[in-house]
Design a protein around this motif. Structure first.
Motif, PDB file in Angstrom:
ATOM      1  N   LYS A  91      -6.547   8.214  -2.072  1.00  0.00           N
ATOM      2  CA  LYS A  91      -5.759   7.690  -0.952  1.00  0.00           C
ATOM      3  C   LYS A  91      -5.299   6.267  -1.243  1.00  0.00           C
ATOM      4  O   LYS A  91      -4.128   5.919  -1.074  1.00  0.00           O
ATOM      5  CB  LYS A  91      -6.586   7.729   0.327  1.00  0.00           C
ATOM      6  CG  LYS A  91      -5.850   7.203   1.553  1.00  0.00           C
ATOM      7  CD  LYS A  91      -6.737   7.282   2.795  1.00  0.00           C
ATOM      8  CE  LYS A  91      -6.028   6.704   4.012  1.00  0.00           C
ATOM      9  NZ  LYS A  91      -6.902   6.754   5.232  1.00  0.00           N
ATOM     10  N   GLU A  92      -6.247   5.425  -1.706  1.00  0.00           N
ATOM     11  CA  GLU A  92      -5.908   4.039  -2.031  1.00  0.00           C
ATOM     12  C   GLU A  92      -4.931   3.979  -3.201  1.00  0.00           C
ATOM     13  O   GLU A  92      -4.020   3.150  -3.228  1.00  0.00           O
ATOM     14  CB  GLU A  92      -7.166   3.241  -2.364  1.00  0.00           C
ATOM     15  CG  GLU A  92      -8.150   3.123  -1.217  1.00  0.00           C
ATOM     16  CD  GLU A  92      -9.266   4.143  -1.333  1.00  0.00           C
ATOM     17  OE1 GLU A  92      -8.968   5.313  -1.672  1.00  0.00           O
ATOM     18  OE2 GLU A  92     -10.421   3.777  -1.085  1.00  0.00           O
ATOM     19  N   LEU A  98       2.788   3.486  -4.358  1.00  0.00           N
ATOM     20  CA  LEU A  98       3.968   3.301  -3.501  1.00  0.00           C
ATOM     21  C   LEU A  98       4.380   1.829  -3.471  1.00  0.00           C
ATOM     22  O   LEU A  98       5.562   1.502  -3.595  1.00  0.00           O
ATOM     23  CB  LEU A  98       3.661   3.800  -2.092  1.00  0.00           C
ATOM     24  CG  LEU A  98       4.814   3.741  -1.083  1.00  0.00           C
ATOM     25  CD1 LEU A  98       5.976   4.617  -1.552  1.00  0.00           C
ATOM     26  CD2 LEU A  98       4.338   4.178   0.296  1.00  0.00           C
ATOM     27  N   ARG A  99       3.395   0.935  -3.341  1.00  0.00           N
ATOM     28  CA  ARG A  99       3.718  -0.501  -3.321  1.00  0.00           C
ATOM     29  C   ARG A  99       4.260  -0.959  -4.666  1.00  0.00           C
ATOM     30  O   ARG A  99       5.163  -1.795  -4.747  1.00  0.00           O
ATOM     31  CB  ARG A  99       2.469  -1.324  -2.963  1.00  0.00           C
ATOM     32  CG  ARG A  99       1.968  -1.087  -1.545  1.00  0.00           C
ATOM     33  CD  ARG A  99       0.982  -2.155  -1.122  1.00  0.00           C
ATOM     34  NE  ARG A  99      -0.210  -2.197  -1.965  1.00  0.00           N
ATOM     35  CZ  ARG A  99      -1.284  -1.462  -1.775  1.00  0.00           C
ATOM     36  NH1 ARG A  99      -1.334  -0.576  -0.785  1.00  0.00           N
ATOM     37  NH2 ARG A  99      -2.332  -1.587  -2.571  1.00  0.00           N
ATOM     38  N   ALA A 100       3.716  -0.402  -5.746  1.00  0.00           N
ATOM     39  CA  ALA A 100       4.138  -0.808  -7.085  1.00  0.00           C
ATOM     40  C   ALA A 100       5.559  -0.365  -7.411  1.00  0.00           C
ATOM     41  O   ALA A 100       6.200  -0.920  -8.307  1.00  0.00           O
ATOM     42  CB  ALA A 100       3.171  -0.231  -8.128  1.00  0.00           C
ATOM     43  N   ILE A 111       4.079  -6.554 -10.743  1.00  0.00           N
ATOM     44  CA  ILE A 111       2.919  -6.369 -11.608  1.00  0.00           C
ATOM     45  C   ILE A 111       1.712  -5.947 -10.789  1.00  0.00           C
ATOM     46  O   ILE A 111       1.417  -6.525  -9.742  1.00  0.00           O
ATOM     47  CB  ILE A 111       2.585  -7.678 -12.377  1.00  0.00           C
ATOM     48  CG1 ILE A 111       3.768  -8.079 -13.269  1.00  0.00           C
ATOM     49  CG2 ILE A 111       1.320  -7.519 -13.212  1.00  0.00           C
ATOM     50  CD1 ILE A 111       3.587  -9.415 -13.973  1.00  0.00           C
ATOM     51  N   VAL A 112       1.010  -4.919 -11.285  1.00  0.00           N
ATOM     52  CA  VAL A 112      -0.251  -4.486 -10.677  1.00  0.00           C
ATOM     53  C   VAL A 112      -1.365  -4.703 -11.692  1.00  0.00           C
ATOM     54  O   VAL A 112      -1.335  -4.141 -12.786  1.00  0.00           O
ATOM     55  CB  VAL A 112      -0.210  -2.999 -10.269  1.00  0.00           C
ATOM     56  CG1 VAL A 112      -1.556  -2.599  -9.651  1.00  0.00           C
ATOM     57  CG2 VAL A 112       0.911  -2.742  -9.293  1.00  0.00           C
ATOM     58  N   ARG A 138      11.184  -2.236 -13.396  1.00  0.00           N
ATOM     59  CA  ARG A 138      10.658  -3.603 -13.398  1.00  0.00           C
ATOM     60  C   ARG A 138       9.203  -3.669 -12.928  1.00  0.00           C
ATOM     61  O   ARG A 138       8.753  -4.674 -12.398  1.00  0.00           O
ATOM     62  CB  ARG A 138      11.541  -4.493 -12.525  1.00  0.00           C
ATOM     63  CG  ARG A 138      12.972  -4.613 -13.069  1.00  0.00           C
ATOM     64  CD  ARG A 138      13.838  -5.468 -12.175  1.00  0.00           C
ATOM     65  NE  ARG A 138      13.395  -6.874 -12.166  1.00  0.00           N
ATOM     66  CZ  ARG A 138      13.914  -7.800 -11.354  1.00  0.00           C
ATOM     67  NH1 ARG A 138      14.863  -7.452 -10.492  1.00  0.00           N
ATOM     68  NH2 ARG A 138      13.474  -9.036 -11.402  1.00  0.00           N
ATOM     69  N   THR A 139       8.473  -2.572 -13.131  1.00  0.00           N
ATOM     70  CA  THR A 139       7.051  -2.530 -12.777  1.00  0.00           C
ATOM     71  C   THR A 139       6.196  -2.496 -14.034  1.00  0.00           C
ATOM     72  O   THR A 139       6.484  -1.748 -14.970  1.00  0.00           O
ATOM     73  CB  THR A 139       6.725  -1.299 -11.911  1.00  0.00           C
ATOM     74  OG1 THR A 139       7.442  -1.402 -10.681  1.00  0.00           O
ATOM     75  CG2 THR A 139       5.234  -1.212 -11.614  1.00  0.00           C
ATOM     76  N   ILE A 140       5.143  -3.317 -14.065  1.00  0.00           N
ATOM     77  CA  ILE A 140       4.212  -3.367 -15.191  1.00  0.00           C
ATOM     78  C   ILE A 140       2.796  -3.185 -14.666  1.00  0.00           C
ATOM     79  O   ILE A 140       2.376  -3.862 -13.724  1.00  0.00           O
ATOM     80  CB  ILE A 140       4.325  -4.692 -15.972  1.00  0.00           C
ATOM     81  CG1 ILE A 140       5.707  -4.801 -16.613  1.00  0.00           C
ATOM     82  CG2 ILE A 140       3.236  -4.795 -17.033  1.00  0.00           C
ATOM     83  CD1 ILE A 140       5.923  -6.091 -17.381  1.00  0.00           C
ATOM     84  N   TRP A 141       2.060  -2.264 -15.290  1.00  0.00           N
ATOM     85  CA  TRP A 141       0.666  -1.998 -14.934  1.00  0.00           C
ATOM     86  C   TRP A 141      -0.252  -2.663 -15.959  1.00  0.00           C
ATOM     87  O   TRP A 141      -0.058  -2.501 -17.166  1.00  0.00           O
ATOM     88  CB  TRP A 141       0.393  -0.497 -14.910  1.00  0.00           C
ATOM     89  CG  TRP A 141       1.055   0.228 -13.787  1.00  0.00           C
ATOM     90  CD1 TRP A 141       2.337   0.714 -13.750  1.00  0.00           C
ATOM     91  CD2 TRP A 141       0.478   0.554 -12.521  1.00  0.00           C
ATOM     92  NE1 TRP A 141       2.595   1.311 -12.550  1.00  0.00           N
ATOM     93  CE2 TRP A 141       1.471   1.235 -11.773  1.00  0.00           C
ATOM     94  CE3 TRP A 141      -0.778   0.351 -11.948  1.00  0.00           C
ATOM     95  CZ2 TRP A 141       1.236   1.710 -10.486  1.00  0.00           C
ATOM     96  CZ3 TRP A 141      -1.017   0.816 -10.667  1.00  0.00           C
ATOM     97  CH2 TRP A 141      -0.015   1.484  -9.948  1.00  0.00           C
ATOM     98  N   LEU A 142      -1.271  -3.371 -15.467  1.00  0.00           N
ATOM     99  CA  LEU A 142      -2.289  -3.980 -16.316  1.00  0.00           C
ATOM    100  C   LEU A 142      -3.639  -3.409 -15.892  1.00  0.00           C
ATOM    101  O   LEU A 142      -4.144  -3.722 -14.815  1.00  0.00           O
ATOM    102  CB  LEU A 142      -2.285  -5.510 -16.168  1.00  0.00           C
ATOM    103  CG  LEU A 142      -0.925  -6.215 -16.312  1.00  0.00           C
ATOM    104  CD1 LEU A 142      -1.096  -7.721 -16.117  1.00  0.00           C
ATOM    105  CD2 LEU A 142      -0.310  -5.923 -17.676  1.00  0.00           C
TER     106      LEU A 142
END
Length: 379
Positions: A91-92, A98-100, A111-112, A138-142
């Motif tokens: 769920k989280e 969605l926010r990312a 960035i997340v 333009r989204t980057i996951w770390l």
């Protein structure tokens, strides 16, 4: 000053991340930061996020508004996720995905930074995989985990790997002296005791209570002469971990509860509006889950301190050239080495690692530690 200053003994990582931020080393949409506890996975990821959002050249100046906001945790386009409990649910994760997917509001990237990404449940990991497979432009996951194997192979295969090493003792001690004002002798002892864990070294160097608790743990081996003392030692170890965890959680819980009550409209007399009980109950459940994790982490640190004792004994028995972790106990360690066999010391180290695995599998802490101290006894 730069955003990389807090990365201790990680020169290859700094070079890799700097090149990516400058656009000369290839910029991936997903990165996986791995390394042993205390190596600075989250620190490296946060510094990289700051460099990516930096407004100056070279990227990662450390003094522009964007760098400052990222490092302080206030940048609108950098979300830091810290799982409070033992797991992070689907769920989280779906809400996070969605926010990312939104476009950055002010920065160069959305960035997340997902600390302890290995805590994601299987369903959560699958939701995360879908987001990483088809990321917005333009989204980057770390993502941060101790080992690449802690994530689904399909996730790690889509990430650029950043591997941090255990910082050398002299580098950690130097940081404690220069940035925390610790005297060199205390800094060196804390760095050795922490075995490369930077935040643990800082706590040992600056908190007398932490040093006292560690000293009490190192007294345990000499008292394990029979069944009675072994059972008593197990109870003491568990209670010490509970006390340490309680001290950490009470302060956090009080601040969080107070902030939420105010946000929900608490009156001057302490009364809450109708319909707010659910939110307070949800916070309480999260706090309980976090308390369980903190207690487990505190007990794990205790076991690692205990392992350092037997590690020193084994090093002396085998004539290893590596230095002792617990130099202040050198005479006692030499006596233990002379009076024992390497095979028995190895069995004790194996028992400590087995106890850590049991705790990770949610075995009752008291029972797991009692089994350990009975295995460690010399009588």
């Amino acid at each position: 000053m730069s955003v990389w200053d807090d990365l201790v003994g990680q020169e290859p990582v700094v070079a890799q991340l700097s090149a990516a931020a400058e656009g000369t080393g290839g910029l991936a949409h997903a990165w996986l930061f791995t390394g042993p506890p205390g190596a600075g996975r989250s620190t490296a990821a946060r510094a990289f996020a700051a460099a990516l959002q930096c407004e100056e050249t070279p990227r990662g100046c450390g003094h522009c508004a964007s760098c400052h906001q990222v490092l302080q945790g206030t940048h609108a386009d950098v979300e830091v996720v810290r799982p409070a409990g033992l797991s992070y649910g689907v769920k989280e994760t779906r809400a996070l995905v969605l926010r990312a997917s939104s476009s950055p509001s002010a920065g160069r990237w959305q960035i997340v930074l997902f600390e302890d990404a290995d805590r994601a449940t299987e369903s959560a990991a699958n939701a995360l995989l879908k987001a990483i497979e088809e990321p917005p432009a333009r989204t980057i996951w770390l993502l941060c985990t101790p080992s690449p194997d802690d994530l689904l192979v399909t996730i790690r295969s889509r990430c650029r790997l950043v591997t941090l090493r255990t910082p050398p003792v002299d580098a950690v001690a130097d940081v404690l002296v220069k940035r925390d004002g610790v005297d060199p002798e205390t800094a060196e002892a804390a760095a050795r005791a922490a075995q490369g864990h930077i935040s643990r070294a800082r706590r040992l160097a600056t908190d007398p209570q932490a040093r006292r608790r560690r000293a009490e743990v190192l007294e345990v081996p000499r008292g394990l002469t029979s069944v009675g003392p072994a059972v008593a030692a197990a109870e003491a170890l568990v209670k010490a971990a509970e006390a340490e965890a309680k001290a950490q959680t009470e302060e956090l819980d009080e601040a969080e509860t107070s902030a939420l009550r105010q946000a929900l409209g608490e009156s001057a007399k302490g009364r809450m509006p109708r319909g707010t009980a659910g939110a307070l109950k949800e916070l309480e459940e999260r706090q309980k889950s976090r308390a369980t994790r903190i207690k487990r982490d505190a007990l794990d640190r205790t076991l690692l301190d205990l392992a350092s004792y037997y590690r020193d004994v084994l090093a002396l028995q085998l004539g290893a050239s590596t230095g002792l972790v617990n130099t202040e106990l050198a005479p006692e360690l030499r006596t233990a080495a002379r009076n024992g066999r390497p095979e028995d010391t190895l069995k004790r180290l194996d028992a400590i690692m087995a106890c850590r695995e049991r705790l990770d599998a949610n075995v009752n802490p008291q029972l797991a530690v009692e089994a350990l101290t009975l295995a460690l006894r010399t009588g």
